[in-house]
Scaffold this motif. Structure first.
Motif, PDB file in Angstrom:
ATOM      1  N   VAL A 151       0.634  -1.580   0.318  1.00 35.46           N
ATOM      2  CA  VAL A 151      -0.383   0.015  -0.243  1.00 35.46           C
ATOM      3  C   VAL A 151       0.878   1.394   0.131  1.00 35.46           C
ATOM      4  N   ASP A 152       1.969   1.192   0.889  1.00 33.82           N
ATOM      5  CA  ASP A 152       2.961   2.541   1.027  1.00 33.82           C
ATOM      6  C   ASP A 152       3.334   3.261  -0.492  1.00 33.82           C
ATOM      7  N   CYS A 154       2.243   1.206  -3.696  1.00 31.91           N
ATOM      8  CA  CYS A 154       1.405   1.689  -4.111  1.00 31.91           C
ATOM      9  C   CYS A 154       0.904   3.509  -3.920  1.00 31.91           C
ATOM     10  N   THR A 155       0.452   3.871  -2.826  1.00 32.76           N
ATOM     11  CA  THR A 155       0.240   5.518  -2.894  1.00 32.76           C
ATOM     12  C   THR A 155       1.384   6.050  -3.306  1.00 32.76           C
ATOM     13  N   THR A 156       2.702   6.085  -3.483  1.00 30.12           N
ATOM     14  CA  THR A 156       3.641   6.617  -3.874  1.00 30.12           C
ATOM     15  C   THR A 156       3.650   6.585  -5.077  1.00 30.12           C
ATOM     16  N   VAL A 159       0.727   8.797  -6.593  1.00 35.22           N
ATOM     17  CA  VAL A 159       1.567  10.447  -5.988  1.00 35.22           C
ATOM     18  C   VAL A 159       1.810  10.907  -7.233  1.00 35.22           C
ATOM     19  N   TYR A 180      -5.957   1.926   5.576  1.00 32.42           N
ATOM     20  CA  TYR A 180      -5.104   2.510   5.305  1.00 32.42           C
ATOM     21  C   TYR A 180      -6.128   3.994   5.039  1.00 32.42           C
ATOM     22  N   PHE A 183      -5.058   6.058   2.153  1.00 34.81           N
ATOM     23  CA  PHE A 183      -4.753   5.570   0.716  1.00 34.81           C
ATOM     24  C   PHE A 183      -5.792   5.465  -0.117  1.00 34.81           C
ATOM     25  N   THR A 186      -5.866   8.732  -1.198  1.00 28.90           N
ATOM     26  CA  THR A 186      -5.213   8.761  -2.661  1.00 28.90           C
ATOM     27  C   THR A 186      -5.518   8.675  -3.935  1.00 28.90           C
ATOM     28  N   VAL A 187      -6.437   7.533  -4.233  1.00 29.91           N
ATOM     29  CA  VAL A 187      -6.930   7.079  -4.796  1.00 29.91           C
ATOM     30  C   VAL A 187      -8.936   7.957  -5.586  1.00 29.91           C
TER      31      VAL A 187
END
Length: 370
Positions: A151-152, A154-156, A159, A180, A183, A186-187
């Motif tokens: 998840v971390d 994929c979040t980066t 972004v 999360y 996350f 962010t999506v």
């Protein structure tokens, strides 16, 4: 046109039984002595095999022996079948225990670049997260809650401006929102990124393009939601199957709106709550409120301490839980023991002593006339 089934079965059995001979003669010309030296069979077995293969049209005899077009095509089919069977056997610990209706087709397995089974499987999506920077887009089908590391990363990745699609069941989306929340935000905020909620197969699918090559990853799980099988495949058949399957799942799913579900931190029903907690694999957190004691007024502190001291020294705290009569009997018995030790007569014992013949004769006789 379909030939008779018995003939097809007979030809397949013959080619399978004499595969060593067909394989040795494919693209070569050998006589019987050469075959005897090349294969671990006796001369009589070689004679019988060549006779059967020649009669069936698999081998040509023009002084030496070689395969016909029919024999070459059967050899090609058997080789590809053996290779596919070897790929399936790489996952033997998983496929042997799964039911026949498990929706994982053979196209996803055959020609795989890498096949791993438990215990070599550990957080497979974490390794894929390390390679996300090599692609600009991807689609992920998630039947269970992903790891924090994935998840971390994929979040980066999101972004940085990459496009992505996610499909997960409602219980997993609820679990992601609890574990999360950043996350999901962010999506929702990143363009060209969408999350849909719908039915998914019991295995995860990751469809990406790594370094310009279409890449398919399938992660199968056991009954305890632990990854037990990982398939990484770049073959055309596997990529075509993944694209078709992911597209059908995506079209059947519904878009997820974070604004419409942001106030629902908890699922609507208890069944959804239990299912979400099963997906997160986290124990239920319970909070206990400590018991508050009533404060003691300053003027009663001494009295309360005295009462507590007396309660600790009372016979009831020492194991005597009888009535006041029981306590008096215990005190009388203690006094009798003290007098006995000092040599004083015990009135209680005297009163309760039985009368014996010797004591009766020692008493003075009383004249009845007086």
């Amino acid at each position: 046109m379909t030939r008779d089934d018995d003939l097809v079965t007979e030809q397949l059995e013959l080619a399978a039984d004499r595969f060593d001979f067909l394989n040795a003669l494919d693209g070569a010309r050998l006589d019987k002595r050469d075959l005897t030296e090349a294969l671990p069979y006796s001369r009589s077995t070689v004679d019988r095999a060549i006779r059967d293969l020649t009669a069936a049209g698999f081998v040509l005899d023009d002084g030496d022996y070689t395969t016909s077009l029919k024999g070459g095509q059967f050899i090609s089919l058997f080789r590809s079948t053996r290779t596919a069977a070897a790929d399936v056997l790489e996952l033997d610990s998983f496929v042997a225990g799964a039911a026949a209706d498990y929706p994982l087709p053979v196209e996803a397995v055959v020609g795989a670049d890498e096949l791993r089974t438990d215990p070599r499987v550990s957080h497979p999506f974490d390794a894929l997260g390390n390679r996300l920077k090599a692609t600009n887009n991807g689609t992920f089908v998630l039947p269970y809650l992903p790891s924090q590391t994935f998840v971390d990363r994929c979040t980066t990745w999101l972004v940085d401006g990459h496009s992505c699609r996610f499909v997960a069941p409602d219980s997993v989306v609820t679990a992601i929102w609890r574990a999360y929340p950043a996350f999901l935000e962010t999506v929702q905020t990143v363009s060209d990124c969408e999350l849909r909620v719908g039915e998914v197969p019991p295995f995860a699918i990751a469809q990406t393009t790594l370094d310009g090559t279409p890449h398919t990853m399938v992660v199968a799980y056991d009954d305890d939601a632990r990854a037990s099988c990982v398939i990484e495949n770049t073959s055309k058949r596997a990529v075509a199957w993944a694209r078709s399957r992911v597209q059908s799942i995506w079209e059947a799913a519904s878009p997820f709106d974070l604004n419409g579900n942001a106030d629902g931190d908890a699922p609507e029903t208890e069944a959804d709550d239990a299912d979400a907690r099963r997906m997160t694999r986290m124990p239920r957190q319970t909070t206990r409120t400590p018991k508050r004691r009533r404060p003691i007024p300053p003027q009663l502190t001494t009295a309360v301490q005295v009462q507590r001291f007396a309660a600790r020294r009372s016979p009831r705290r020492c194991g005597h839980r009888g009535s006041s009569d029981s306590l008096r009997r215990t005190s009388t018995a203690s006094a009798s023991r003290r007098r006995w030790r000092a040599g004083a007569p015990d009135s209680t014992s005297a009163r309760s002593a039985p009368v014996t013949p010797s004591t009766a004769s020692a008493r003075p006789k009383t004249d009845a006339r007086t």
